[in-house]
Design an enzyme around this catalytic site. Structure first.
Site, PDB file in Angstrom:
ATOM      1  CB  CYS A   1      52.749  81.216 -50.817  1.00 18.19           C
ATOM      2  SG  CYS A   1      54.543  81.269 -50.701  1.00 18.19           S
TER       3      CYS A   1
ATOM      4  CG  ASP B   1      49.223  84.707 -40.724  1.00 19.99           C
ATOM      5  OD1 ASP B   1      49.274  83.465 -40.851  1.00 19.99           O
ATOM      6  OD2 ASP B   1      48.863  85.466 -41.634  1.00 19.99           O
ATOM      7  N   GLY B   2      49.123  82.128 -37.644  1.00 18.40           N
ATOM      8  CA  GLY B   2      48.030  81.294 -37.162  1.00 18.40           C
ATOM      9  C   GLY B   2      47.241  80.688 -38.303  1.00 18.40           C
TER      10      GLY B   2
ATOM     11  CB  THR C   1      51.283  83.297 -44.422  1.00 18.99           C
ATOM     12  OG1 THR C   1      51.498  83.356 -43.013  1.00 18.99           O
ATOM     13  CG2 THR C   1      51.197  84.712 -44.971  1.00 18.99           C
TER      14      THR C   1
ATOM     15  CD  GLU D   1      52.280  71.263 -36.981  1.00 13.60           C
ATOM     16  OE1 GLU D   1      51.153  70.974 -37.445  1.00 13.60           O
ATOM     17  OE2 GLU D   1      53.314  70.668 -37.291  1.00 13.60           O
TER      18      GLU D   1
ATOM     19  CD  GLU E   1      55.516  77.697 -49.814  1.00 14.55           C
ATOM     20  OE1 GLU E   1      56.556  78.379 -49.931  1.00 14.55           O
ATOM     21  OE2 GLU E   1      54.373  78.202 -49.836  1.00 14.55           O
TER      22      GLU E   1
ATOM     23  CG  ASP F   1      68.099  30.867 -59.716  1.00 13.61           C
ATOM     24  OD1 ASP F   1      69.087  30.688 -58.978  1.00 13.61           O
ATOM     25  OD2 ASP F   1      67.611  29.977 -60.435  1.00 13.61           O
TER      26      ASP F   1
END
EC number: 3.4.24.65
Length: 473
Positions: free
Chosen positions: A96, A179-180, A184, A203, A223, A434
């Protein structure tokens, strides 16, 4: 120039700075071990060569060694203050992006939301997964925390939410660039206004719902812990441990530390009303003409609504219990006309005339009842005769007179081209209906004193039963 990517307003100058930061970050030369360690400690342990001491202290202290020892102690390593292989190995585990040590002047202590009901919005979706899978994963991740607290979460499809969820590459407007691949994985902000509370996911990672790639559910639970006010834990069993490790989502449970920490901020969940007080059914219990107003599952039980009370029982159990609606939910009226449950969310929806109520974990939600027209019904609909949720299709079927409507739970929208005729699309079923119950992949359609077992896969009636057959009559 307005900015819709993050909460708040950004200027063209700010956007140009973001581009500059992203180019600078992507174009940086590879770091050697010492440089990488200093970068790691600067990002996650508040290390900086130009740090101004907050108190008077000796100027010959080895701050780098002290920060290495602090990091080693956090991860249970021998605190030598030396950059050994074990320390480097920990530093290279995907993790993280939130620091393990918060600077005293940067983060308020024990940050928390000052309300129980929070909203979230998935601003954009990763192309790695189906949209509906992403929706489901975040719904389950929020449920992990709502199951052990009084907190309740509602998804928005537009406007600003308390917790905005974003997938992004590199620099993305918060001066906390990704950072790719690896490194992280995501970061989040502690509770508060603006960007506070938001969660961002890199992503560049390959997001999945399995052990391959990076499991989105596990990272999301972590997170969202930050979004709710939790800091990192040095307990490896905690979901708030900084580094990533795969756990089976289907058997995942919060650790005792996680539960204790989140409940120290928000308290324990609201205790639902008890349903453990059986009483003798009235003399009409097995009456040959008995009909029901609404029937639905509620967890493992089945509820049969009639006038001002309801029967409930566990399928297969000989015991049948009865209680009044008002004794369990004083704010809910008698004469419920339709009901359905979304079991994965612990949500029960009750309908009467032009209004509906939401019961969450057996506790009525505030700001209800709401109008049925907010669901997409036309003005000609004055009440819902019956409703049922199909978990395989993630659709709710509403039956109104001779027609039925279909509602998409994921999109929270009524499907287009509805209503349609019941008799045309449910062969063998004639109005008026019903109640409808979903049980073991079949619909049980109640009409007066009888019910029809209906197979939705083959679209045919498979049995005709007495409505009271559930009671062993």
């Amino acid at each position: 120039m307005s900015c819709t990517l993050l909460k708040g307003v950004c200027t063209m100058k700010f956007l140009m700075m973001i581009v500059f930061l992203q180019v600078s970050a992507c174009g940086a030369a590879p770091m050697n071990d010492s440089e990488f360690a200093e970068w790691y400690l600067s990002r996650f342990y508040d290390y900086g060569k130009d740090r101004i001491p907050m108190t008077k202290t000796k100027t010959n202290r080895n701050f780098l060694k002290e920060k290495l020892q602090e990091m080693q102690q956090f991860f249970g390593l021998e605190a030598t203050g030396q950059l050994d292989n074990s320390t480097l190995a920990i530093m290279h585990i995907p993790r993280c992006g939130v620091p393990d040590v918060q600077h005293l002047r940067a983060v308020p202590q024990r940050s928390r939301w000052m309300k129980r009901y929070l909203t979230y919005r998935i601003y954009n979706y990763t192309p790695d997964m189906k949209r509906e899978d992403v929706d489901y994963i975040f719904q389950k991740a929020f449920q992990v925390w709502s199951d052990v607290t009084p907190l309740r979460f509602r998804k928005l499809h537009k406007d600003e939410a308390d917790i905005m969820i974003l997938f992004a590459f590199g620099a993305h407007g918060d001066f906390n660039y990704f950072d790719g691949k690896g490194g992280t994985l995501a970061h989040a902000f502690y509770p508060g206004p603006g960007i506070q509370g938001d969660a961002h996911f890199d992503e560049a990672e390959t997001w999945t719902k399995s052990f391959q790639g990076t499991n989105l559910f596990l990272v999301a639970v972590h997170e969202l812990g930050h979004s709710l006010g939790l800091q990192h834990s040095n307990n490896p069993k905690s979901i708030m441990y900084p580094t990533y490790r795969y756990l089976n989502p289907s058997t995942f449970r919060l650790s005792a530390d996680d539960i204790r920490n989140i409940q120290s901020l928000y308290g324990a969940p609201v205790k639902p009303p008890s349903l453990t007080k059986p009483s003798s059914p009235p003399s009409t219990f097995c009456h040959q003409s008995l009909s029901f107003d609404a029937v639905t599952t509620v967890g493992e039980k089945i509820f049969f609504f009639k006038d001002w009370f309801f029967w409930w029982k566990l399928p297969g159990s000989p015991a049948t219990n009865i209680t009044s609606i008002s004794s369990i939910w004083p704010s809910i009226p008698s004469g419920i006309q339709a009901a359905y449950e979304i079991e994965s969310r612990n949500q029960l929806f009750l309908f009467k005339d032009e209004k509906y109520w939401l019961i969450n974990n057996l506790v009525p939600e505030p700001h209800y009842p709401r109008s049925i027209y907010s669901l997409g019904f036309s003005a000609s609909v004055k009440k819902v005769d019956a409703a049922v949720f199909d978990p395989l299709r993630q659709k709710v079927y509403f039956f109104v007179d001779k027609h039925y409507w279909r509602y998409d739970v994921r999109q929270e929208l009524m499907d287009p081209a509805y209503p349609k005729l019941i008799s045309t699309h449910f062969p063998g079923i004639k109005p008026k209906i019903d109640a409808v119950l979903y049980f073991k992949r079949h619909y049980y359609i109640f009409q007066g004193a009888y019910q029809l077992e209906y197979d939705p896969l083959f679209r045919r009636v498979t049995k005709t039963l007495k409505s009271t057959s559930w009671f062993g009559c």
